[in-house]
Scaffold this motif. Structure first.
Motif, PDB file in Angstrom:
ATOM      1  N   LEU A   1     -87.419  -8.797  25.751  1.00  0.00           N
ATOM      2  CA  LEU A   1     -86.496  -9.563  24.918  1.00  0.00           C
ATOM      3  C   LEU A   1     -85.063  -9.209  25.244  1.00  0.00           C
ATOM      4  N   LEU A   2     -84.821  -7.919  25.426  1.00  0.00           N
ATOM      5  CA  LEU A   2     -83.473  -7.483  25.755  1.00  0.00           C
ATOM      6  C   LEU A   2     -83.054  -8.011  27.117  1.00  0.00           C
ATOM      7  N   ASN A   3     -83.970  -7.925  28.141  1.00  0.00           N
ATOM      8  CA  ASN A   3     -83.654  -8.395  29.484  1.00  0.00           C
ATOM      9  C   ASN A   3     -83.444  -9.899  29.518  1.00  0.00           C
ATOM     10  N   GLY A   4     -84.312 -10.648  28.809  1.00  0.00           N
ATOM     11  CA  GLY A   4     -84.174 -12.105  28.776  1.00  0.00           C
ATOM     12  C   GLY A   4     -82.877 -12.542  28.140  1.00  0.00           C
ATOM     13  N   THR A   5     -82.512 -11.900  27.051  1.00  0.00           N
ATOM     14  CA  THR A   5     -81.258 -12.232  26.376  1.00  0.00           C
ATOM     15  C   THR A   5     -80.063 -11.932  27.263  1.00  0.00           C
ATOM     16  N   THR A   6     -80.118 -10.776  27.935  1.00  0.00           N
ATOM     17  CA  THR A   6     -79.014 -10.401  28.831  1.00  0.00           C
ATOM     18  C   THR A   6     -78.898 -11.371  29.998  1.00  0.00           C
ATOM     19  N   LEU A   7     -80.061 -11.761  30.585  1.00  0.00           N
ATOM     20  CA  LEU A   7     -80.055 -12.691  31.713  1.00  0.00           C
ATOM     21  C   LEU A   7     -79.481 -14.039  31.306  1.00  0.00           C
ATOM     22  N   ALA A   8     -79.908 -14.549  30.148  1.00  0.00           N
ATOM     23  CA  ALA A   8     -79.394 -15.837  29.681  1.00  0.00           C
ATOM     24  C   ALA A   8     -77.886 -15.782  29.458  1.00  0.00           C
ATOM     25  N   PHE A   9     -77.419 -14.655  28.919  1.00  0.00           N
ATOM     26  CA  PHE A   9     -75.982 -14.505  28.680  1.00  0.00           C
ATOM     27  C   PHE A   9     -75.206 -14.581  29.980  1.00  0.00           C
ATOM     28  N   PHE A  10     -75.687 -13.880  31.021  1.00  0.00           N
ATOM     29  CA  PHE A  10     -74.966 -13.871  32.294  1.00  0.00           C
ATOM     30  C   PHE A  10     -75.041 -15.225  33.002  1.00  0.00           C
ATOM     31  N   ILE A  11     -76.167 -15.938  32.836  1.00  0.00           N
ATOM     32  CA  ILE A  11     -76.262 -17.284  33.423  1.00  0.00           C
ATOM     33  C   ILE A  11     -75.241 -18.223  32.792  1.00  0.00           C
ATOM     34  N   ILE A  12     -75.175 -18.203  31.464  1.00  0.00           N
ATOM     35  CA  ILE A  12     -74.212 -19.068  30.759  1.00  0.00           C
ATOM     36  C   ILE A  12     -72.792 -18.684  31.125  1.00  0.00           C
ATOM     37  N   LEU A  13     -72.531 -17.384  31.202  1.00  0.00           N
ATOM     38  CA  LEU A  13     -71.197 -16.921  31.570  1.00  0.00           C
ATOM     39  C   LEU A  13     -70.836 -17.368  32.983  1.00  0.00           C
ATOM     40  N   GLY A  14     -71.814 -17.295  33.923  1.00  0.00           N
ATOM     41  CA  GLY A  14     -71.560 -17.720  35.293  1.00  0.00           C
ATOM     42  C   GLY A  14     -71.262 -19.202  35.398  1.00  0.00           C
ATOM     43  N   LEU A  15     -72.041 -20.009  34.671  1.00  0.00           N
ATOM     44  CA  LEU A  15     -71.795 -21.457  34.671  1.00  0.00           C
ATOM     45  C   LEU A  15     -70.431 -21.784  34.091  1.00  0.00           C
ATOM     46  N   PHE A  16     -70.059 -21.081  33.057  1.00  0.00           N
ATOM     47  CA  PHE A  16     -68.754 -21.320  32.447  1.00  0.00           C
ATOM     48  C   PHE A  16     -67.622 -20.983  33.419  1.00  0.00           C
ATOM     49  N   LEU A  17     -67.769 -19.849  34.134  1.00  0.00           N
ATOM     50  CA  LEU A  17     -66.746 -19.464  35.101  1.00  0.00           C
ATOM     51  C   LEU A  17     -66.657 -20.473  36.244  1.00  0.00           C
ATOM     52  N   LEU A  18     -67.813 -20.971  36.729  1.00  0.00           N
ATOM     53  CA  LEU A  18     -67.800 -21.990  37.780  1.00  0.00           C
ATOM     54  C   LEU A  18     -67.093 -23.259  37.314  1.00  0.00           C
TER      55      LEU A  18
ATOM     56  N   VAL B   1     -64.759 -23.467  35.012  1.00  0.00           N
ATOM     57  CA  VAL B   1     -63.322 -23.199  34.920  1.00  0.00           C
ATOM     58  C   VAL B   1     -62.677 -23.213  36.300  1.00  0.00           C
ATOM     59  N   VAL B   2     -63.328 -22.552  37.287  1.00  0.00           N
ATOM     60  CA  VAL B   2     -62.783 -22.509  38.645  1.00  0.00           C
ATOM     61  C   VAL B   2     -62.722 -23.909  39.247  1.00  0.00           C
ATOM     62  N   GLY B   3     -63.786 -24.704  39.048  1.00  0.00           N
ATOM     63  CA  GLY B   3     -63.787 -26.080  39.558  1.00  0.00           C
ATOM     64  C   GLY B   3     -62.679 -26.919  38.958  1.00  0.00           C
ATOM     65  N   LEU B   4     -62.459 -26.760  37.663  1.00  0.00           N
ATOM     66  CA  LEU B   4     -61.409 -27.509  36.987  1.00  0.00           C
ATOM     67  C   LEU B   4     -60.034 -27.121  37.523  1.00  0.00           C
ATOM     68  N   VAL B   5     -59.820 -25.827  37.757  1.00  0.00           N
ATOM     69  CA  VAL B   5     -58.540 -25.367  38.295  1.00  0.00           C
ATOM     70  C   VAL B   5     -58.301 -25.921  39.697  1.00  0.00           C
ATOM     71  N   ILE B   6     -59.338 -25.878  40.550  1.00  0.00           N
ATOM     72  CA  ILE B   6     -59.198 -26.394  41.924  1.00  0.00           C
ATOM     73  C   ILE B   6     -58.902 -27.888  41.921  1.00  0.00           C
ATOM     74  N   TRP B   7     -59.620 -28.628  41.096  1.00  0.00           N
ATOM     75  CA  TRP B   7     -59.411 -30.092  41.013  1.00  0.00           C
ATOM     76  C   TRP B   7     -57.998 -30.410  40.552  1.00  0.00           C
ATOM     77  N   THR B   8     -57.511 -29.648  39.573  1.00  0.00           N
ATOM     78  CA  THR B   8     -56.151 -29.874  39.070  1.00  0.00           C
ATOM     79  C   THR B   8     -55.110 -29.580  40.158  1.00  0.00           C
ATOM     80  N   LEU B   9     -55.319 -28.495  40.909  1.00  0.00           N
ATOM     81  CA  LEU B   9     -54.385 -28.154  41.981  1.00  0.00           C
ATOM     82  C   LEU B   9     -54.393 -29.215  43.081  1.00  0.00           C
ATOM     83  N   GLN B  10     -55.567 -29.713  43.436  1.00  0.00           N
ATOM     84  CA  GLN B  10     -55.659 -30.740  44.465  1.00  0.00           C
ATOM     85  C   GLN B  10     -54.943 -32.018  44.037  1.00  0.00           C
ATOM     86  N   ARG B  11     -55.139 -32.386  42.800  1.00  0.00           N
ATOM     87  CA  ARG B  11     -54.451 -33.578  42.276  1.00  0.00           C
ATOM     88  C   ARG B  11     -52.946 -33.389  42.329  1.00  0.00           C
TER      89      ARG B  11
END
Length: 320
Positions: free
Chosen positions: A234-251, A253-263
């Protein structure tokens, strides 16, 4: 004879006012604890006192002891908790100092005029080198398993009788399930095997007439295995899900920043390449008259640039 009987009665009454050694309320007579340490004192009472208020008081004389704390009350160093289903209440003492040494009382409030409260005393001794002590005052073992308690005694108690006893029935061991070993140098070890739920409760180790309390908790084997096996996934699954969501969120944010700079860069490039006017003229072709075609058309080829860099060509003809 009458005078003698009256005198005896008065003496007995005075004695009862100052001394209470009740069998209805019981605890260990002498307890030792290291300076700055903690101690739990179990106070047992008859079932007739289940609903009575309990308290802990200090003083050499029973009749004049000062109340330290009532049940479910606490001070900076003392708390009292009643356990009616076990016919006992416990007193938790913390951060004890030399000045805390003295006589205390496990007491039950009886109430009513002429009816004294009931209680029994304990002599508490706080020192830098207590006569007896234990490594852990609270130990836990699994049902069917074993548990060990490491006890110590000072040099002055080397030749004193050592005991491992239980408060519930006030019986002392060893027996077939309890192994006791004394190295004769200040260390006393208790091994309890084949633990059962009924073994849970309060015990004490004593050397001579000085003791220290130990509380034993027994956990169910299947419950312990389930909690251990389930907790980690339970602890490992919760931790893994947290890091997956955090990684998607960071991606994101980075994609949005790159798109804004390109525009922004594209818009800047367009502005720098754009001429002073929105309309550019080029390829203007003049065609004169000829013998075969007297009225020749003049074609103007116009190029117009809009804001999206799209070029629209228009042909304009004029008669000459």
């Amino acid at each position: 004879m009458g005078f003698y009987s009256l005198s005896s009665s008065l003496i007995l009454l005075v004695f009862l006012l100052f001394i209470s050694d009740s069998e209805s309320v019981r605890t260990l007579k002498k307890l030792a604890v290291r300076r700055g340490g903690s101690l739990s004192v179990p106070c047992f009472y008859d079932k007739q006192y289940k609903l009575n208020h309990k308290y802990w008081c200090k003083g050499y004389y029973w009749s004049s002891c000062g109340i330290v704390a009532y049940t479910d009350q606490s001070t900076k160093t003392t708390s009292v908790t009643d356990h009616p289903t076990q016919n006992m209440f416990t007193v938790e003492l913390n951060s004890l100092q030399d000045s805390d040494s003295g006589y205390y009382w496990c007491a039950v409030e009886i109430g009513g005029f002429g009816t004294p409260d009931d209680g029994n005393y304990v002599d508490l001794m706080v020192s830098a080198d207590p006569a007896v002590r234990v490594e852990n005052s609270s130990v836990s073992g699994q049902e069917g398993g074993s548990v060990s308690v490491q006890c110590f005694y000072s040099a002055g108690y080397k030749n004193k009788l050592k005991k491992w006893c239980r408060f519930t029935d006030w019986s002392c061991y060893p027996n077939s399930a309890v192994n006791i070993s004394d190295d004769g140098k200040g260390s006393f070890r208790v091994e309890m095997s084949g633990l059962q739920k009924s073994d849970a409760g309060w015990y004490w180790f004593s050397a001579g007439d000085v003791g220290v309390t130990v509380h034993l908790t027994i956990t169910n084997t299947s419950e312990a295995e389930i909690s251990t096996s389930d907790a980690t996934p339970l602890l490992n699954g919760t931790t893994l899900a947290f890091f997956i969501i955090l990684g998607l969120f960071l991606l994101l944010v980075v994609g949005l920043v790159i798109w804004t700079l390109q525009r922004h860069m594209l818009a800047t490039k367009r502005r720098s390449n754009r001429g002073p006017a929105d309309v550019l003229y080029s390829n203007i072709v003049f065609r004169g008259k000829s013998q075969t075609q007297p009225d020749q058309l003049i074609y103007f080829l116009l190029a117009q640039e809009d804001h999206d860099d799209k070029v629209i060509y228009n042909a304009v003809k004029c008669h000459q």
